[in-house]
Design a protein around this motif. Structure first.
Motif, PDB file in Angstrom:
ATOM      1  N   PHE B 149       0.845  -1.202   0.000  1.00  0.00           N
ATOM      2  CA  PHE B 149       0.000   0.000   0.000  1.00  0.00           C
ATOM      3  C   PHE B 149       0.881   1.252   0.000  1.00  0.00           C
ATOM      4  O   PHE B 149       2.056   1.206   0.323  1.00  0.00           O
ATOM      5  CB  PHE B 149      -0.973   0.051   1.189  1.00  0.00           C
ATOM      6  CG  PHE B 149      -2.128  -0.922   1.084  1.00  0.00           C
ATOM      7  CD1 PHE B 149      -2.875  -1.016  -0.069  1.00  0.00           C
ATOM      8  CD2 PHE B 149      -2.472  -1.727   2.150  1.00  0.00           C
ATOM      9  CE1 PHE B 149      -3.946  -1.892  -0.169  1.00  0.00           C
ATOM     10  CE2 PHE B 149      -3.548  -2.617   2.072  1.00  0.00           C
ATOM     11  CZ  PHE B 149      -4.282  -2.691   0.904  1.00  0.00           C
ATOM     12  N   TRP B 150       0.263   2.370  -0.352  1.00  0.00           N
ATOM     13  CA  TRP B 150       0.998   3.634  -0.432  1.00  0.00           C
ATOM     14  C   TRP B 150       1.644   3.984   0.906  1.00  0.00           C
ATOM     15  O   TRP B 150       2.712   4.566   0.952  1.00  0.00           O
ATOM     16  CB  TRP B 150       0.052   4.773  -0.848  1.00  0.00           C
ATOM     17  CG  TRP B 150      -0.387   4.693  -2.275  1.00  0.00           C
ATOM     18  CD1 TRP B 150      -1.592   4.266  -2.740  1.00  0.00           C
ATOM     19  CD2 TRP B 150       0.374   5.065  -3.434  1.00  0.00           C
ATOM     20  NE1 TRP B 150      -1.630   4.341  -4.112  1.00  0.00           N
ATOM     21  CE2 TRP B 150      -0.443   4.834  -4.559  1.00  0.00           C
ATOM     22  CE3 TRP B 150       1.662   5.572  -3.614  1.00  0.00           C
ATOM     23  CZ2 TRP B 150      -0.008   5.098  -5.863  1.00  0.00           C
ATOM     24  CZ3 TRP B 150       2.090   5.826  -4.913  1.00  0.00           C
ATOM     25  CH2 TRP B 150       1.266   5.583  -6.010  1.00  0.00           C
ATOM     26  N   ASP B 151       0.964   3.603   1.993  1.00  0.00           N
ATOM     27  CA  ASP B 151       1.555   3.907   3.298  1.00  0.00           C
ATOM     28  C   ASP B 151       2.227   2.684   3.910  1.00  0.00           C
ATOM     29  O   ASP B 151       2.557   2.661   5.079  1.00  0.00           O
ATOM     30  CB  ASP B 151       0.511   4.500   4.246  1.00  0.00           C
ATOM     31  CG  ASP B 151      -0.689   3.565   4.446  1.00  0.00           C
ATOM     32  OD1 ASP B 151      -0.623   2.394   3.999  1.00  0.00           O
ATOM     33  OD2 ASP B 151      -1.680   4.006   5.033  1.00  0.00           O
ATOM     34  N   GLY B 152       2.407   1.653   3.106  1.00  0.00           N
ATOM     35  CA  GLY B 152       3.173   0.482   3.544  1.00  0.00           C
ATOM     36  C   GLY B 152       2.612  -0.239   4.751  1.00  0.00           C
ATOM     37  O   GLY B 152       3.356  -0.885   5.485  1.00  0.00           O
ATOM     38  N   HIS B 153       1.285  -0.179   4.982  1.00  0.00           N
ATOM     39  CA  HIS B 153       0.797  -0.707   6.257  1.00  0.00           C
ATOM     40  C   HIS B 153       0.569  -2.217   6.297  1.00  0.00           C
ATOM     41  O   HIS B 153       0.198  -2.749   7.328  1.00  0.00           O
ATOM     42  CB  HIS B 153      -0.402   0.087   6.766  1.00  0.00           C
ATOM     43  CG  HIS B 153      -1.699  -0.192   6.068  1.00  0.00           C
ATOM     44  ND1 HIS B 153      -2.091   0.503   4.954  1.00  0.00           N
ATOM     45  CD2 HIS B 153      -2.691  -1.074   6.339  1.00  0.00           C
ATOM     46  CE1 HIS B 153      -3.267   0.050   4.564  1.00  0.00           C
ATOM     47  NE2 HIS B 153      -3.655  -0.908   5.373  1.00  0.00           N
ATOM     48  N   GLY B 308      -0.703   9.567   5.009  1.00  0.00           N
ATOM     49  CA  GLY B 308       0.150   8.410   4.734  1.00  0.00           C
ATOM     50  C   GLY B 308       0.560   7.616   5.952  1.00  0.00           C
ATOM     51  O   GLY B 308      -0.276   7.160   6.729  1.00  0.00           O
ATOM     52  N   LEU B 309       1.869   7.452   6.125  1.00  0.00           N
ATOM     53  CA  LEU B 309       2.429   6.594   7.178  1.00  0.00           C
ATOM     54  C   LEU B 309       1.890   6.944   8.566  1.00  0.00           C
ATOM     55  O   LEU B 309       1.782   6.082   9.436  1.00  0.00           O
ATOM     56  CB  LEU B 309       3.962   6.714   7.152  1.00  0.00           C
ATOM     57  CG  LEU B 309       4.744   5.861   8.154  1.00  0.00           C
ATOM     58  CD1 LEU B 309       4.485   4.379   7.937  1.00  0.00           C
ATOM     59  CD2 LEU B 309       6.249   6.149   8.049  1.00  0.00           C
ATOM     60  N   TYR B 310       1.535   8.194   8.766  1.00  0.00           N
ATOM     61  CA  TYR B 310       1.015   8.621  10.069  1.00  0.00           C
ATOM     62  C   TYR B 310      -0.190   7.784  10.510  1.00  0.00           C
ATOM     63  O   TYR B 310      -0.354   7.489  11.684  1.00  0.00           O
ATOM     64  CB  TYR B 310       0.629  10.101  10.016  1.00  0.00           C
ATOM     65  CG  TYR B 310      -0.129  10.568  11.229  1.00  0.00           C
ATOM     66  CD1 TYR B 310       0.533  10.852  12.423  1.00  0.00           C
ATOM     67  CD2 TYR B 310      -1.521  10.697  11.193  1.00  0.00           C
ATOM     68  CE1 TYR B 310      -0.163  11.260  13.546  1.00  0.00           C
ATOM     69  CE2 TYR B 310      -2.234  11.106  12.309  1.00  0.00           C
ATOM     70  CZ  TYR B 310      -1.557  11.381  13.487  1.00  0.00           C
ATOM     71  OH  TYR B 310      -2.258  11.772  14.596  1.00  0.00           O
ATOM     72  N   PHE B 311      -1.029   7.385   9.554  1.00  0.00           N
ATOM     73  CA  PHE B 311      -2.222   6.617   9.918  1.00  0.00           C
ATOM     74  C   PHE B 311      -1.853   5.272  10.524  1.00  0.00           C
ATOM     75  O   PHE B 311      -2.620   4.684  11.266  1.00  0.00           O
ATOM     76  CB  PHE B 311      -3.132   6.410   8.702  1.00  0.00           C
ATOM     77  CG  PHE B 311      -3.753   7.686   8.217  1.00  0.00           C
ATOM     78  CD1 PHE B 311      -4.513   8.466   9.074  1.00  0.00           C
ATOM     79  CD2 PHE B 311      -3.540   8.126   6.923  1.00  0.00           C
ATOM     80  CE1 PHE B 311      -5.079   9.650   8.643  1.00  0.00           C
ATOM     81  CE2 PHE B 311      -4.097   9.306   6.482  1.00  0.00           C
ATOM     82  CZ  PHE B 311      -4.863  10.080   7.341  1.00  0.00           C
ATOM     83  N   LYS B 312      -0.670   4.781  10.180  1.00  0.00           N
ATOM     84  CA  LYS B 312      -0.225   3.519  10.739  1.00  0.00           C
ATOM     85  C   LYS B 312       0.515   3.765  12.060  1.00  0.00           C
ATOM     86  O   LYS B 312       0.267   3.092  13.043  1.00  0.00           O
ATOM     87  CB  LYS B 312       0.706   2.837   9.735  1.00  0.00           C
ATOM     88  CG  LYS B 312       1.241   1.508  10.197  1.00  0.00           C
ATOM     89  CD  LYS B 312       2.304   1.012   9.225  1.00  0.00           C
ATOM     90  CE  LYS B 312       2.938  -0.267   9.734  1.00  0.00           C
ATOM     91  NZ  LYS B 312       4.153  -0.597   8.990  1.00  0.00           N
ATOM     92  N   SER B 313       1.407   4.742  12.059  1.00  0.00           N
ATOM     93  CA  SER B 313       2.281   4.920  13.228  1.00  0.00           C
ATOM     94  C   SER B 313       1.697   5.862  14.275  1.00  0.00           C
ATOM     95  O   SER B 313       2.090   5.814  15.431  1.00  0.00           O
ATOM     96  CB  SER B 313       3.634   5.464  12.773  1.00  0.00           C
ATOM     97  OG  SER B 313       3.487   6.821  12.353  1.00  0.00           O
TER      98      SER B 313
END
Lengths: 386, 416
Positions: B149-153, B308-313
């Motif tokens: 995924f775009w955010d690598g989750h 992006g990545l913030y939604f995961k981390s």
């Protein structure tokens, strides 16, 4: 008063206490001794119940017709609980979410605020909690398959709803309030001006002679009151009556829903069910295989076809069914036995059943047709708070 | 891509050959005047140096890794074969709309083979009634990624597939999807062959689809051929483009190694997608996802562009960061970036030439997370053209497979 209820078996201590508080004690399991059935609760009129504020009802009513509360934006509660069809679906078995079909008859939502348990198999607690059921309806794959978090955001895109939520609950649309509003609307779905209730309240002219004869049969020779009792004409318990299997259960889309739901409920042998297992899915004991909750008989004249799978098309056919003692079935309730009713008696019984329906509530589906529903509006994006 | 075949041998490979024997050495390739890549060989491996840091050179791709817990048949060279029961089943399931809520959406709906196994629209469609919030990614070479995924989750294809079928893409529910598959006799037989039984229809579906995706690889691009030693595979302009890629244009800082991606996360200052300002349904899709991500309320209220990545981390430093995209097959997958905001490779190269864009995180939250790796590049028009030619060389043959005829359930079920 000693009453044993099959359905209470699934509840642990909490429910036990609840029932004890309600002044009901447990008797010995019925099957140990010769059937010693509970004294039926007396028939009673519906009470005057408190109604939610007009703002809440207005919002909840709009939501009840709101297709955008389903995943595909293509099913509303009212699609299966059609006001003009006794707030139920007029076919044997209900439609489902697009791409699915249901394997049971859609129950009416009239008077649900008084229901002790929900669904044909009684798997959900009623009481005064309508929100939990509405949550089920919205999220179940075969009903509306909605993600509640998304539904909140959909409604936030519709200024009319934002306004209504503010007025009704002083909040913005989110899942918790959506199901609350639906429940609040359902609280207003109470039978009005019911002949039988008027009769019970003292208006002896409210019932025809024939209906009065039917009432006597209901309480006496026909024995209906043994299960259909109390103000909802339901003992809130489950019984095997031997309604025949509907061959359309095996239409692939319906059977798929049956299997999917029974898999979810953890029903033993769910992959090879030859009939709807009913309460067996809840209390995994063979004696409940094919047992269903005694449905309320209120508004029954408007909710054909009948039984969990719609196998009986008319009230006449229901009475015929009981008169011949149901069909053969394992663990059939011994009270379902040939009644020897005459033609006149059967007609009287039907006349009585018809006296359980009140006036039309005057809510018209057409007023909520798609073109009459509020529309999504563009929101100022950059610089505005979400 | 055959047209690149009969051109001059490339400068890059000449340099590479010349340096191959040396242990650690530094070369400034002597091309005609322009600024060029600085190549460093360290422990026998090639790197490019930019701002004093070393970045691994591009490499040809070998066979994709195959997870131990989802084995599949491979040929003598380790490439997954198509003639494996699991792959055959996975291919059908990739096209199977039963794996969605209303039975109308399959993986193939948004990963269309004529559209680079992605979609040509900036923002992907969703299931009917809803809209998505991101650009659909190609599934070609997804087999190589360890952050999907775009955010690598998601970490694997096996964990990615269920979130596609169940989430904003397919809106499917496991018991319903499972029951649907079990009703189809051909699937019962195919599952039996691939997995022994159909007792876990969906879990095994994700495994079969993943095995199928591992056959969807693009490794024959001119760049790959060149990297494998075929010096004629790239023409002169492309080799100049490669040199820019490795040097002046700084692409190698992130698009490096065999994948042309370091699989790390950066905020490039990708422009906002105006479709969110313009279309009510897109606003719903966007807010739904940010709401569902469970971020603190004050953050949710202010989000106007993808974090992006913030939604995961849930770590503010990660706001606006996205996975470095691999570049193979790129020609077939416009528009570009997580929000599909850039239409073609010209726009992408212009974007990098300007040192990336304004940081919307700064605008919405008052602090910037934009990467320092991007700088104004001052590329000439010729250089831009060379770079674009080179990027196009990352795309091999377009990949088409036969559309399978899906098995159907009988109209009625007959039980034993």
């Amino acid at each position: 008063m000693m009453r044993e209820k099959n359905i209470s078996a699934r509840f642990s201590l909490v429910a036990g206490i609840r029932q004890l508080c309600a002044g009901v004690a447990f008797a010995l399991p019925v099957l140990l001794v010769a059937p010693a059935f509970a004294e039926p609760a007396p028939l009673a009129p519906l009470p005057d119940a408190e109604m939610p504020s007009a703002a809440k009802v207005k919002l909840g009513q709009l939501l009840f017709f709101e297709k955008r509360l389903s995943g595909d934006a293509d099913r509303s509660c009212a699609d299966c609980h059609i006001p003009e069809q006794g707030w139920a679906f007029p076919e044997q078995m209900s439609i489902g979410y697009p791409g699915t079909l249901h394997y049971r008859n859609a129950k009416t939502v009239m008077n649900v605020r008084f229901a002790e348990y929900f669904y044909w198999d009684g798997r959900l607690d009623g009481g005064n909690d309508l929100s939990t059921q509405a949550r089920d309806s919205m999220t179940d794959a075969h009903f509306m398959s909605a993600d509640g978090r998304i539904m909140g955001q959909r409604l936030k895109q519709i200024p009319e709803y934002v306004d209504l939520f503010k007025k009704a609950y002083n909040g913005e649309p989110y899942f918790g309030l959506i199901i609350k509003a639906l429940g609040d609307f359902e609280k207003t779905l109470v039978s009005k001006n019911v002949p039988f209730d008027n009769f019970l309240k003292g208006d002896s002219g409210a019932l025809s002679q024939q209906a009065k004869a039917g009432l006597n049969l209901f309480k006496g020779k026909a024995g209906c009151i043994q299960c259909h009792n109390g103000m909802m004409l339901s003992d809130g318990d489950v019984h095997v009556t031997g309604v025949p299997v509907n061959p359309d259960l095996f239409v692939t889309e319906r059977y798929t829903t049956l299997r999917s739901q029974q898999m979810f409920l953890g029903t033993p042998n769910y992959w090879n069910l030859k009939q709807d297992p009913g309460f067996f899915a809840v209390e995994k004991d063979r004696k409940y295989f094919g047992a269903f909750l005694t449905p309320s008989l209120r508004e029954v004249a408007t909710t054909a076809p009948y039984m969990h799978n719609g196998m009986l098309p008319t009230l006449e056919s229901v009475v015929d069914f009981y008169n011949k003692g149901g069909e053969t079935a394992n663990n059939k309730d011994p009270r379902i036995k040939p009644l020897g009713l005459s033609k006149n008696e059967k007609a009287a019984l039907v006349a009585f059943l018809k006296s359980l329906s009140g006036d039309d509530l005057g809510i018209k589906s057409a007023n909520f047709a798609e073109e009459n529903m509020p529309k999504y509006k563009l929101k100022q994006w950059i610089g505005e708070k979400n | 891509m055959q047209q690149y075949k009969d051109r001059e041998p490339g400068l890059f490979s000449q340099v590479q050959r010349a340096t191959a024997a040396l242990g650690l050495s530094l070369f400034v390739a002597a091309s005609a005047g322009a600024q060029t890549a600085v190549e460093v060989i360290k422990d026998g491996k090639t790197f490019f140096e930019i701002d004093g840091e070393l970045f691994p050179a591009l490499e040809a791709l070998g066979p994709p890794p195959i997870p131990r817990d989802n084995p599949q048949t491979v040929d003598a060279d380790g490439w997954p074969v198509k003639d494996d029961p699991k792959v055959k089943l996975g291919k059908l399931l990739f096209f199977e709309p039963a794996l969605s809520g209303d039975g109308s959406v399959s993986c193939q709906t948004c990963h269309v083979q004529g559209a680079g196994w992605a979609l040509n629209s900036a923002i992907s469609r969703s299931y009917p009634g809803q809209s998505h919030w991101r650009n659909s990614q190609s599934v070609i070479n997804a087999a190589y990624m360890s952050k999907l995924f775009w955010d690598g989750h998601k970490e694997s294809l096996e964990t990615q597939a269920p979130s596609a079928a169940k989430g904003l893409a397919g809106n499917g529910k496991t018991p319903m999807m499972s029951a649907r598959l079990q009703m189809i006799p051909e699937y019962v037989a195919m599952y039996k062959e691939a997995f022994g039984s159909i007792r876990n229809p969906t879990k095994d579906a994700w495994r079969a689809i993943s095995a199928f995706e591992r056959t969807l690889t693009s490794v024959d691009s001119p760049v790959d051929q060149y990297l494998r030693g075929d010096e004629d595979a790239l023409d002169e302009e492309q080799i100049r483009g490669l040199d820019l890629f490795n040097g002046k244009a700084r692409c190698i800082m992130c698009h490096n190694g065999p994948l042309a991606s370091d699989e790390k996360f950066y905020n490039l200052g990708v422009p906002r997608q105006p479709l969110f300002s313009d279309i009510p349904k897109n606003q719903i899709g966007f807010r739904s996802q940010t709401y569902s991500a469970g971020v603190p309320e004050e953050v949710f209220r202010s989000i106007k562009s993808d974090l992006g990545l913030y939604f995961k981390s849930h770590n503010k430093e990660d706001m606006g960061k996205f996975r470095t995209q691999p570049l193979r097959f790129i020609e077939y997958t416009p528009p570009y970036y997580h929000n599909g905001v850039l239409d073609d490779l010209e726009e992408v190269v212009d974007f990098y030439d300007q040192g990336g864009g304004d940081d919307y995180v700064l605008e919405d939250f008052g602090f910037s997370t934009k990467t320092r790796k991007l700088k104004k590049l001052n590329l000439t028009d010729d250089e831009k053209e060379d770079l674009i030619y080179f990027l196009e060389g990352f795309s091999g043959e377009e990949i088409f497979i036969s559309i399978p005829e899906l098995p159907k359930a009988p109209a009625r079920i007959s039980l034993r």
